[in-house]
Scaffold this active site. Structure first.
Site, PDB file in Angstrom:
ATOM      1  N   LYS A  88       0.755  -1.192  -0.131  1.00 33.39           N
ATOM      2  CA  LYS A  88       0.031  -0.002   0.249  1.00 33.39           C
ATOM      3  C   LYS A  88       1.043   1.270  -0.046  1.00 33.39           C
ATOM      4  O   LYS A  88       0.424   2.448  -0.369  1.00 33.39           O
ATOM      5  CB  LYS A  88      -0.755   0.058   1.271  1.00 33.39           C
ATOM      6  CG  LYS A  88      -1.896  -1.074   1.296  1.00 33.39           C
ATOM      7  CD  LYS A  88      -2.495  -1.075   2.891  1.00 33.39           C
ATOM      8  CE  LYS A  88      -2.238  -2.212   3.636  1.00 33.39           C
ATOM      9  NZ  LYS A  88      -3.001  -2.255   4.941  1.00 33.39           N
ATOM     10  N   GLY A  89       2.207   1.022   0.319  1.00 31.58           N
ATOM     11  CA  GLY A  89       3.006   2.360   0.610  1.00 31.58           C
ATOM     12  C   GLY A  89       3.005   3.389  -0.532  1.00 31.58           C
ATOM     13  O   GLY A  89       3.334   4.543  -0.364  1.00 31.58           O
ATOM     14  N   ASP A 124       7.630   2.824  -3.177  1.00 28.74           N
ATOM     15  CA  ASP A 124       7.711   3.964  -2.167  1.00 28.74           C
ATOM     16  C   ASP A 124       9.354   3.982  -1.862  1.00 28.74           C
ATOM     17  O   ASP A 124       9.724   4.934  -1.860  1.00 28.74           O
ATOM     18  CB  ASP A 124       6.920   3.657  -0.816  1.00 28.74           C
ATOM     19  CG  ASP A 124       6.821   2.330  -0.492  1.00 28.74           C
ATOM     20  OD1 ASP A 124       7.745   1.205  -1.107  1.00 28.74           O
ATOM     21  OD2 ASP A 124       6.274   1.969   0.440  1.00 28.74           O
ATOM     22  N   ASP A 173      14.944  -1.091  -0.184  1.00 30.46           N
ATOM     23  CA  ASP A 173      15.695  -1.280   0.962  1.00 30.46           C
ATOM     24  C   ASP A 173      16.608  -2.306   0.601  1.00 30.46           C
ATOM     25  O   ASP A 173      17.668  -1.979  -0.251  1.00 30.46           O
ATOM     26  CB  ASP A 173      14.835  -1.863   1.951  1.00 30.46           C
ATOM     27  CG  ASP A 173      15.370  -1.983   3.494  1.00 30.46           C
ATOM     28  OD1 ASP A 173      15.769  -0.856   3.938  1.00 30.46           O
ATOM     29  OD2 ASP A 173      15.615  -3.026   3.961  1.00 30.46           O
ATOM     30  N   LYS A 215      17.621   3.511  -0.064  1.00 25.74           N
ATOM     31  CA  LYS A 215      18.594   3.368   0.867  1.00 25.74           C
ATOM     32  C   LYS A 215      19.732   2.443   0.340  1.00 25.74           C
ATOM     33  O   LYS A 215      19.746   1.159   0.618  1.00 25.74           O
ATOM     34  CB  LYS A 215      18.187   2.610   2.236  1.00 25.74           C
ATOM     35  CG  LYS A 215      16.921   3.313   3.007  1.00 25.74           C
ATOM     36  CD  LYS A 215      16.522   2.338   4.206  1.00 25.74           C
ATOM     37  CE  LYS A 215      15.101   2.376   4.450  1.00 25.74           C
ATOM     38  NZ  LYS A 215      14.798   1.807   5.678  1.00 25.74           N
ATOM     39  N   PHE A 252      14.972   3.717   9.290  1.00 27.76           N
ATOM     40  CA  PHE A 252      13.569   3.609   9.218  1.00 27.76           C
ATOM     41  C   PHE A 252      12.608   4.801   9.061  1.00 27.76           C
ATOM     42  O   PHE A 252      12.740   5.458  10.189  1.00 27.76           O
ATOM     43  CB  PHE A 252      12.845   2.617  10.402  1.00 27.76           C
ATOM     44  CG  PHE A 252      11.518   1.780   9.823  1.00 27.76           C
ATOM     45  CD1 PHE A 252      11.545   0.736   8.998  1.00 27.76           C
ATOM     46  CD2 PHE A 252      10.271   2.440  10.211  1.00 27.76           C
ATOM     47  CE1 PHE A 252      10.520  -0.075   8.726  1.00 27.76           C
ATOM     48  CE2 PHE A 252       9.338   1.701   9.792  1.00 27.76           C
ATOM     49  CZ  PHE A 252       9.354   0.736   8.840  1.00 27.76           C
ATOM     50  N   VAL A 253      11.973   4.969   7.882  1.00 29.61           N
ATOM     51  CA  VAL A 253      11.209   6.233   7.861  1.00 29.61           C
ATOM     52  C   VAL A 253       9.830   5.898   7.745  1.00 29.61           C
ATOM     53  O   VAL A 253       9.285   4.689   7.138  1.00 29.61           O
ATOM     54  CB  VAL A 253      11.833   7.025   6.754  1.00 29.61           C
ATOM     55  CG1 VAL A 253      13.114   7.298   6.957  1.00 29.61           C
ATOM     56  CG2 VAL A 253      11.698   6.299   5.316  1.00 29.61           C
ATOM     57  N   ASP A 312       4.568   3.406   6.221  1.00 33.00           N
ATOM     58  CA  ASP A 312       4.114   3.095   7.679  1.00 33.00           C
ATOM     59  C   ASP A 312       4.847   2.298   8.647  1.00 33.00           C
ATOM     60  O   ASP A 312       5.886   1.531   8.156  1.00 33.00           O
ATOM     61  CB  ASP A 312       2.750   2.252   7.536  1.00 33.00           C
ATOM     62  CG  ASP A 312       2.871   0.822   7.095  1.00 33.00           C
ATOM     63  OD1 ASP A 312       3.766   0.652   6.150  1.00 33.00           O
ATOM     64  OD2 ASP A 312       2.438   0.033   7.910  1.00 33.00           O
ATOM     65  N   ARG A 349       0.999   6.838   7.922  1.00 36.19           N
ATOM     66  CA  ARG A 349       0.947   6.933   6.529  1.00 36.19           C
ATOM     67  C   ARG A 349       0.641   8.299   5.871  1.00 36.19           C
ATOM     68  O   ARG A 349       1.054   8.623   4.731  1.00 36.19           O
ATOM     69  CB  ARG A 349       0.032   5.908   5.703  1.00 36.19           C
ATOM     70  CG  ARG A 349       0.540   4.399   5.665  1.00 36.19           C
ATOM     71  CD  ARG A 349      -0.506   3.644   5.068  1.00 36.19           C
ATOM     72  NE  ARG A 349      -0.727   2.133   5.247  1.00 36.19           N
ATOM     73  CZ  ARG A 349       0.372   1.572   4.775  1.00 36.19           C
ATOM     74  NH1 ARG A 349       1.297   1.896   3.996  1.00 36.19           N
ATOM     75  NH2 ARG A 349       0.182   0.063   4.945  1.00 36.19           N
TER      76      ARG A 349
HETATM   77  P1  IMP Z   1      13.042  -4.624   0.561  1.00 37.04           P
HETATM   78  O1  IMP Z   1      12.627  -6.035  -0.334  1.00 37.04           O
HETATM   79  O2  IMP Z   1      14.075  -5.183   1.323  1.00 37.04           O
HETATM   80  O3  IMP Z   1      13.622  -3.860  -0.540  1.00 37.04           O
HETATM   81  O4  IMP Z   1      12.143  -4.084   1.072  1.00 37.04           O
HETATM   82  C1  IMP Z   1      11.241  -2.976   0.459  1.00 37.04           C
HETATM   83  C2  IMP Z   1       9.762  -2.908   1.319  1.00 37.04           C
HETATM   84  O5  IMP Z   1       9.912  -2.914   2.750  1.00 37.04           O
HETATM   85  C3  IMP Z   1       9.216  -1.515   0.934  1.00 37.04           C
HETATM   86  O6  IMP Z   1       8.521  -1.613  -0.338  1.00 37.04           O
HETATM   87  C4  IMP Z   1       8.577  -1.157   2.181  1.00 37.04           C
HETATM   88  O7  IMP Z   1       7.251  -1.563   2.109  1.00 37.04           O
HETATM   89  C5  IMP Z   1       9.448  -1.775   3.246  1.00 37.04           C
HETATM   90  N1  IMP Z   1      10.406  -0.699   3.885  1.00 37.04           N
HETATM   91  C6  IMP Z   1      11.890  -0.925   3.611  1.00 37.04           C
HETATM   92  N2  IMP Z   1      12.148   0.304   4.501  1.00 37.04           N
HETATM   93  C7  IMP Z   1      11.071   1.253   4.908  1.00 37.04           C
HETATM   94  C8  IMP Z   1      11.068   2.012   5.877  1.00 37.04           C
HETATM   95  O8  IMP Z   1      12.175   2.847   6.216  1.00 37.04           O
HETATM   96  N3  IMP Z   1       9.814   2.583   6.459  1.00 37.04           N
HETATM   97  C9  IMP Z   1       8.728   1.844   5.798  1.00 37.04           C
HETATM   98  N4  IMP Z   1       8.643   0.739   5.028  1.00 37.04           N
HETATM   99  C10 IMP Z   1       9.881   0.230   4.619  1.00 37.04           C
HETATM  100 MG    MG Z   2       6.343  -1.170  -0.457  1.00 39.70          MG
END
Ligand code: IMP
Ligand code: MG
Length: 195
Positions: free
Chosen positions: A42-43, A99, A102, A130, A151-152, A158, A164
């Site tokens: 949903k982000g 959004d 990571d 990041k 973490f943001v 959220d 959110r």
């Molecule tokens: P990844 O697979 O580790 O790249 O995870 C990405 C997902 O983790 C994003 O789409 C977000 O939903 C969540 N996420 C990663 N970092 C943050 C953060 O700092 N705040 C909130 N959600 C995050």
């Molecule tokens: Mg996401």
């Protein structure tokens, strides 16, 4: 609520300016093409809503919802689709709108999945990234802001469904993170990514 929130990382003015710039770039790059924006629920909803309105060429919007298995602070890369696209993307120009990136594991799975449906092109547009946390290389055509490893929340992002609707992006105080994540957040001082 304000006591829970830490430093502002991206102001509302910077968000507005950057989203307008990204919309203008996408409008120029995809002119004359059959463009589909794929939002990751949903982000990305808030970002996508503003981005789509700053795009001046016709474009369709579709959504996917995914969940990533893993610990509280790390996604494993094993992703389950909770909601798939409503329409086929074969021969269409697909831009994934996310959004935040990571580790990159979720999007790398999504890219593989969508690529197998034979779109004319497949690219990523992310508001935040990041780079320090990246575990898998990922080519992003459009990146809003590179942020440090923390973490943001806000502008769609959220923690346990909170924060959110802030119209800026902010860090959280360490106490807020451990409280809302039920003690699952092992990242020091709120580092890392909770799912
Ligand atoms: P990844 O697979 O580790 O790249 O995870 C990405 C997902 O983790 C994003 O789409 C977000 O939903 C969540 N996420 C990663 N970092 C943050 C953060 O700092 N705040 C909130 N959600 C995050
Ligand atoms: Mg996401």
């Amino acid at each position: 609520m304000s006591e829970a929130i830490g430093d502002v990382i991206v102001t509302r003015e910077d968000l507005r300016r950057k989203v307008a710039e990204m919309g203008a770039a996408i409008s120029a790059d995809y002119a004359g093409r059959d463009l589909v924006l794929v939002g990751v629920l949903k982000g990305a909803v808030f970002f996508l809503a503003d981005l789509a309105r700053s795009i001046t060429i016709p474009c369709a919007i579709d959504f996917m919802a995914v969940t990533s298995y893993g610990s509280a602070t790390d996604s494993s890369g094993v992703v389950r689709i909770l909601k798939d696209l409503d329409h086929p993307i074969e021969d269409r120009h697909v831009l994934i709108v996310e959004d935040i990136i990571d580790s990159g594991l979720t999007l790398s799975y999504l890219m593989k999945n969508l690529r197998s449906r034979r779109p004319a092109s497949l690219e990523i547009c992310t508001l935040l990234t990041k780079p320090e946390r990246r575990r898998i290389p990922l080519e992003c055509k459009y990146v809003g802001f590179e942020i440090p490893n923390l973490f943001v929340v806000g502008y769609g992002l959220d923690l346990a469904e909170r924060f959110r609707t802030l119209d800026y992006v902010a860090g959280l105080r360490a106490e807020t993170i451990s409280e809302l994540s039920g003690g699952k957040a092992s990242g020091v001082g709120g580092q890392g990514a909770l799912p």
